[in-house]
Design a protein around this motif. Sequence first.
Motif, PDB file in Angstrom:
ATOM      1  N   TRP A  19       0.860  -1.179   0.000  1.00  0.00           N
ATOM      2  CA  TRP A  19       0.000   0.000   0.000  1.00  0.00           C
ATOM      3  C   TRP A  19       0.899   1.232   0.000  1.00  0.00           C
ATOM      4  CZ3 TRP A  19      -0.789   3.665   4.147  1.00  0.00           C
ATOM      5  CH2 TRP A  19      -1.811   4.597   3.890  1.00  0.00           C
ATOM      6  N   GLU A  20       0.652   2.126  -0.939  1.00  0.00           N
ATOM      7  CA  GLU A  20       1.446   3.351  -1.033  1.00  0.00           C
ATOM      8  C   GLU A  20       0.533   4.563  -0.922  1.00  0.00           C
ATOM      9  OE1 GLU A  20       3.971   3.492  -4.438  1.00  0.00           O
ATOM     10  OE2 GLU A  20       4.999   1.608  -3.947  1.00  0.00           O
ATOM     11  N   TYR A  21       0.939   5.497  -0.077  1.00  0.00           N
ATOM     12  CA  TYR A  21       0.164   6.724   0.123  1.00  0.00           C
ATOM     13  C   TYR A  21       1.107   7.916   0.016  1.00  0.00           C
ATOM     14  CZ  TYR A  21      -2.580  10.367   2.415  1.00  0.00           C
ATOM     15  OH  TYR A  21      -3.241  11.537   2.704  1.00  0.00           O
ATOM     16  N   TYR A  22       0.711   8.911  -0.749  1.00  0.00           N
ATOM     17  CA  TYR A  22       1.511  10.103  -0.979  1.00  0.00           C
ATOM     18  C   TYR A  22       0.738  11.334  -0.510  1.00  0.00           C
ATOM     19  CZ  TYR A  22       4.120   6.954  -4.032  1.00  0.00           C
ATOM     20  OH  TYR A  22       4.838   5.894  -4.532  1.00  0.00           O
ATOM     21  N   ARG A  60      -6.869   7.980  -0.891  1.00  0.00           N
ATOM     22  CA  ARG A  60      -6.508   7.157   0.270  1.00  0.00           C
ATOM     23  C   ARG A  60      -5.343   6.229  -0.004  1.00  0.00           C
ATOM     24  NH1 ARG A  60     -12.574   5.352   2.388  1.00  0.00           N
ATOM     25  NH2 ARG A  60     -13.381   7.483   2.715  1.00  0.00           N
ATOM     26  N   GLY A  61      -4.584   6.491  -1.029  1.00  0.00           N
ATOM     27  CA  GLY A  61      -3.475   5.616  -1.373  1.00  0.00           C
ATOM     28  C   GLY A  61      -3.908   4.509  -2.319  1.00  0.00           C
ATOM     29  N   LYS A  62      -2.956   3.651  -2.675  1.00  0.00           N
ATOM     30  CA  LYS A  62      -3.239   2.593  -3.649  1.00  0.00           C
ATOM     31  C   LYS A  62      -2.723   1.251  -3.140  1.00  0.00           C
ATOM     32  CE  LYS A  62      -3.294   5.430  -7.821  1.00  0.00           C
ATOM     33  NZ  LYS A  62      -4.735   5.223  -8.000  1.00  0.00           N
ATOM     34  N   ALA A  87       2.598   2.313  -8.583  1.00  0.00           N
ATOM     35  CA  ALA A  87       2.102   3.693  -8.566  1.00  0.00           C
ATOM     36  C   ALA A  87       3.086   4.603  -9.288  1.00  0.00           C
ATOM     37  CB  ALA A  87       1.908   4.173  -7.132  1.00  0.00           C
ATOM     38  N   SER A  89       5.153   7.378  -8.959  1.00  0.00           N
ATOM     39  CA  SER A  89       5.623   7.915  -7.677  1.00  0.00           C
ATOM     40  C   SER A  89       6.229   9.311  -7.757  1.00  0.00           C
ATOM     41  CB  SER A  89       6.656   6.956  -7.072  1.00  0.00           C
ATOM     42  OG  SER A  89       7.747   6.782  -7.965  1.00  0.00           O
ATOM     43  N   ARG A 165      -3.862   9.949  -8.591  1.00  0.00           N
ATOM     44  CA  ARG A 165      -2.527   9.501  -8.991  1.00  0.00           C
ATOM     45  C   ARG A 165      -2.594   8.330  -9.967  1.00  0.00           C
ATOM     46  NH1 ARG A 165       2.607  10.305  -7.190  1.00  0.00           N
ATOM     47  NH2 ARG A 165       1.824  11.737  -5.595  1.00  0.00           N
TER      48      ARG A 165
END
Length: 345
Positions: A19-22, A60-62, A87, A89, A165
Amino acid sequence: MRDSWQVTPKLTVNYGVRWEYYPFATADHGGVKLFDPKTGNVLIGGNGNVPLDDGVDVGRGKLLPRFGIAYRLGSATVIRGGYGLSADSNNWRFFRNNYPATTNSDVLGATAYYPVASLTGRTLAPYPGLPAGIPLVAMPDISSGVIPVPNNVSPGNTVPFKFNRGYIHSYNFTLQREFGRLVAEAAYVGNRGVRLLTNENINAAPVGGGEAGRLLFPVANKNWGNINCLCPDGPSYYNSLQSKLTWRLGGSSAIGVVYTFSRAINWTDNEEVSTTFGGQGGSLFWPYPGYRDRNKALATFDRPHNLSFYGVYELPFGRQQKWAKSGIMSAIAGGWQVNWLLSRG
């Protein structure tokens, strides 16, 4: 999170997810300066009633899954396949030069010309009437967090206030077969980019439209020139047939040939561009909405045919080799390889 599962002696499955959140950018003393194309104002996060994130919704991120299999079909054949989601990035460093931190404007007017007598602002005798110094640029009051952008001033970069994103699908399928010392491989390898970060002018004008024809001119009847949006927008496509033949000579030595037949299509090339555009993504060549379909074309890095020859030769020195099997010469000369590559694209 990832794991590997030996389903049967012939089948291995690898899988995982991340899970990636920016979160939206902030500075060490508040939020960033962000142009709002709907109002013609620059918002400064954390000042006045402007939220620290300038009101930008980054989601909410991916969740990004990975999956791969390897299946041994007999003693000499292996089938492999895989899929992964990544993602896009890209970060937020392109806000560093936004108005009013950096002000690009014509401070002297369209026709005036003033010679500069002194950069320190002093009047030089015996010429007391000569204007001295560089005219000061009036700085706005930023306490409210909402700053109207003056006419003929560049507001800098912006992003959509709902920042969706982008991401990249990557996939492959490979068949490998051994024929004694010869190993042959054939693979389909591809990827599909969705909403990749694109550098596009959101204040473009149609051909022959003039300044009044710019997209944002009706917002405040002002000419702000080109305004760059780092927008998740551009798609990309890559498909290829990759083949490889390797002849193993013994030990780590081998020679081989690789051939790739491929096609790459995109809207922009994701290359480093000038700091004017924040060094992020490629620029959209046709930004005006009526011309946008013209951006889809072969990528500049598209190479339909790529042929390479290579070789690896393990020098015969060191342990388990013909010469210098022990001692100081083994330590100095052992473990070296000679590699060569010849490629034509």
